[in-house]
Design a protein around this motif. Structure first.
Motif, PDB file in Angstrom:
ATOM      1  N   UNK A  51       0.815  -1.212   0.000  1.00 58.35           N
ATOM      2  CA  UNK A  51       0.000   0.000   0.000  1.00 58.35           C
ATOM      3  C   UNK A  51       0.850   1.266   0.000  1.00 58.35           C
ATOM      4  N   UNK A  52       2.155   1.125   0.153  1.00 58.36           N
ATOM      5  CA  UNK A  52       3.035   2.295   0.088  1.00 58.36           C
ATOM      6  C   UNK A  52       3.179   2.802  -1.343  1.00 58.36           C
ATOM      7  N   UNK A  53       2.861   1.954  -2.313  1.00 56.52           N
ATOM      8  CA  UNK A  53       2.812   2.398  -3.707  1.00 56.52           C
ATOM      9  C   UNK A  53       1.412   2.971  -3.895  1.00 56.52           C
ATOM     10  N   UNK A  54       1.276   4.293  -3.971  1.00 52.19           N
ATOM     11  CA  UNK A  54      -0.016   4.956  -3.826  1.00 52.19           C
ATOM     12  C   UNK A  54      -1.193   4.369  -4.601  1.00 52.19           C
ATOM     13  N   UNK A  55      -1.152   4.268  -5.875  1.00 57.03           N
ATOM     14  CA  UNK A  55      -2.324   3.832  -6.624  1.00 57.03           C
ATOM     15  C   UNK A  55      -2.371   2.315  -6.754  1.00 57.03           C
ATOM     16  N   UNK A  56      -1.283   1.712  -7.099  1.00 56.94           N
ATOM     17  CA  UNK A  56      -1.262   0.262  -7.323  1.00 56.94           C
ATOM     18  C   UNK A  56      -1.586  -0.530  -6.066  1.00 56.94           C
ATOM     19  N   UNK A  57      -1.141  -0.062  -4.922  1.00 61.74           N
ATOM     20  CA  UNK A  57      -1.413  -0.757  -3.669  1.00 61.74           C
ATOM     21  C   UNK A  57      -2.900  -0.797  -3.347  1.00 61.74           C
ATOM     22  N   UNK A  58      -3.581   0.310  -3.589  1.00 59.93           N
ATOM     23  CA  UNK A  58      -5.027   0.356  -3.314  1.00 59.93           C
ATOM     24  C   UNK A  58      -5.805  -0.370  -4.406  1.00 59.93           C
ATOM     25  N   UNK A  59      -5.304  -0.267  -5.632  1.00 58.35           N
ATOM     26  CA  UNK A  59      -5.981  -0.899  -6.753  1.00 58.35           C
ATOM     27  C   UNK A  59      -5.988  -2.417  -6.610  1.00 58.35           C
ATOM     28  N   UNK A  60      -4.875  -2.983  -6.167  1.00 59.53           N
ATOM     29  CA  UNK A  60      -4.835  -4.444  -6.018  1.00 59.53           C
ATOM     30  C   UNK A  60      -5.783  -4.899  -4.915  1.00 59.53           C
ATOM     31  N   UNK A  61      -5.908  -4.120  -3.842  1.00 60.73           N
ATOM     32  CA  UNK A  61      -6.878  -4.459  -2.785  1.00 60.73           C
ATOM     33  C   UNK A  61      -8.296  -4.480  -3.342  1.00 60.73           C
ATOM     34  N   UNK A  62      -8.633  -3.457  -4.092  1.00 59.04           N
ATOM     35  CA  UNK A  62      -9.977  -3.356  -4.655  1.00 59.04           C
ATOM     36  C   UNK A  62     -10.283  -4.455  -5.651  1.00 59.04           C
ATOM     37  N   UNK A  63      -9.335  -4.758  -6.522  1.00 58.36           N
ATOM     38  CA  UNK A  63      -9.561  -5.773  -7.548  1.00 58.36           C
ATOM     39  C   UNK A  63      -9.703  -7.153  -6.923  1.00 58.36           C
ATOM     40  N   UNK A  64      -8.832  -7.493  -5.989  1.00 53.39           N
ATOM     41  CA  UNK A  64      -8.901  -8.820  -5.370  1.00 53.39           C
ATOM     42  C   UNK A  64     -10.167  -8.953  -4.527  1.00 53.39           C
ATOM     43  N   UNK A  65     -10.527  -7.914  -3.789  1.00 54.42           N
ATOM     44  CA  UNK A  65     -11.760  -7.965  -3.005  1.00 54.42           C
ATOM     45  C   UNK A  65     -12.967  -8.106  -3.922  1.00 54.42           C
ATOM     46  N   UNK A  66     -12.982  -7.377  -5.032  1.00 49.18           N
ATOM     47  CA  UNK A  66     -14.084  -7.465  -5.981  1.00 49.18           C
ATOM     48  C   UNK A  66     -14.188  -8.875  -6.552  1.00 49.18           C
ATOM     49  N   UNK A  67     -13.061  -9.463  -6.930  1.00 44.05           N
ATOM     50  CA  UNK A  67     -13.076 -10.821  -7.485  1.00 44.05           C
ATOM     51  C   UNK A  67     -13.546 -11.842  -6.446  1.00 44.05           C
ATOM     52  N   UNK A  68     -13.124 -11.669  -5.201  1.00 40.01           N
ATOM     53  CA  UNK A  68     -13.588 -12.574  -4.150  1.00 40.01           C
ATOM     54  C   UNK A  68     -15.089 -12.430  -3.924  1.00 40.01           C
ATOM     55  N   UNK A  69     -15.597 -11.208  -3.972  1.00 42.57           N
ATOM     56  CA  UNK A  69     -17.037 -11.014  -3.809  1.00 42.57           C
ATOM     57  C   UNK A  69     -17.811 -11.631  -4.968  1.00 42.57           C
ATOM     58  N   UNK A  70     -17.280 -11.515  -6.185  1.00 45.10           N
ATOM     59  CA  UNK A  70     -17.946 -12.143  -7.323  1.00 45.10           C
ATOM     60  C   UNK A  70     -17.963 -13.666  -7.166  1.00 45.10           C
ATOM     61  N   UNK A  71     -16.906 -14.220  -6.599  1.00 45.32           N
ATOM     62  CA  UNK A  71     -16.873 -15.656  -6.313  1.00 45.32           C
ATOM     63  C   UNK A  71     -17.921 -16.012  -5.257  1.00 45.32           C
ATOM     64  N   UNK A  72     -18.041 -15.193  -4.241  1.00 40.53           N
ATOM     65  CA  UNK A  72     -19.036 -15.440  -3.191  1.00 40.53           C
ATOM     66  C   UNK A  72     -20.442 -15.427  -3.773  1.00 40.53           C
ATOM     67  N   UNK A  73     -20.714 -14.503  -4.709  1.00 39.65           N
ATOM     68  CA  UNK A  73     -22.051 -14.426  -5.301  1.00 39.65           C
ATOM     69  C   UNK A  73     -22.369 -15.706  -6.084  1.00 39.65           C
ATOM     70  N   UNK A  74     -21.350 -16.366  -6.629  1.00 41.84           N
ATOM     71  CA  UNK A  74     -21.585 -17.615  -7.376  1.00 41.84           C
ATOM     72  C   UNK A  74     -22.047 -18.757  -6.470  1.00 41.84           C
ATOM     73  N   UNK A  75     -21.722 -18.665  -5.196  1.00 42.41           N
ATOM     74  CA  UNK A  75     -22.137 -19.699  -4.251  1.00 42.41           C
ATOM     75  C   UNK A  75     -23.571 -19.495  -3.757  1.00 42.41           C
ATOM     76  N   UNK A  76     -24.167 -18.363  -4.075  1.00 47.17           N
ATOM     77  CA  UNK A  76     -25.531 -18.073  -3.648  1.00 47.17           C
ATOM     78  C   UNK A  76     -26.527 -18.641  -4.651  1.00 47.17           C
ATOM     79  N   UNK A  77     -27.646 -19.173  -4.168  1.00 46.01           N
ATOM     80  CA  UNK A  77     -28.716 -19.554  -5.103  1.00 46.01           C
ATOM     81  C   UNK A  77     -29.200 -18.307  -5.850  1.00 46.01           C
TER      82      UNK A  77
END
Length: 96
Positions: A51-77
């Motif tokens: 996160x010390x790399x200003x944009x890339x550090x925050x961007x990777x957090x957002x992208x990975x969290x978004x992908x994990x949430x999309x995976x979670x939605x696939x487990x829902x009926x």
């Protein structure tokens, strides 16, 4: 600038949907687990890109969290996901 506003609105809806999944007793445990993992990744000090790399550090957090949430939605009926999305839409529409 309007694209940023749309992105923030979408992000807010995804967060509200994640909260709804965690609170709904009908949601499978695996969907809840992946949702919690997404939240833990965002607050964890261990990252793929520091996160010390200003944009890339925050961007990777957002992208990975978004992908994990999309995976979670696939487990829902599908009907549960549609119901929760409708609840979030109603909540955000009444807040405007």
């Amino acid at each position: 600038m309007w694209k940023l506003g749309r992105l923030l609105t979408m992000f807010r809806k995804e967060l509200l949907l994640a909260w709804a999944v965690l609170r709904d007793p009908r949601a499978p445990k695996l969907a809840k687990l992946v949702t919690v993992l997404a939240a833990l990744y965002v607050i964890s000090p261990i990252d793929l890109v520091s996160d010390f790399i200003p944009v890339l550090g925050w961007l990777d957090d957002g992208v990975i969290a978004y992908l994990l949430l999309q995976l979670a939605w696939r487990f829902l009926p599908e009907e549960l996901l549609a119901s929760l999305r409708a609840r979030v839409e109603a909540r955000t529409a009444s807040a405007r």
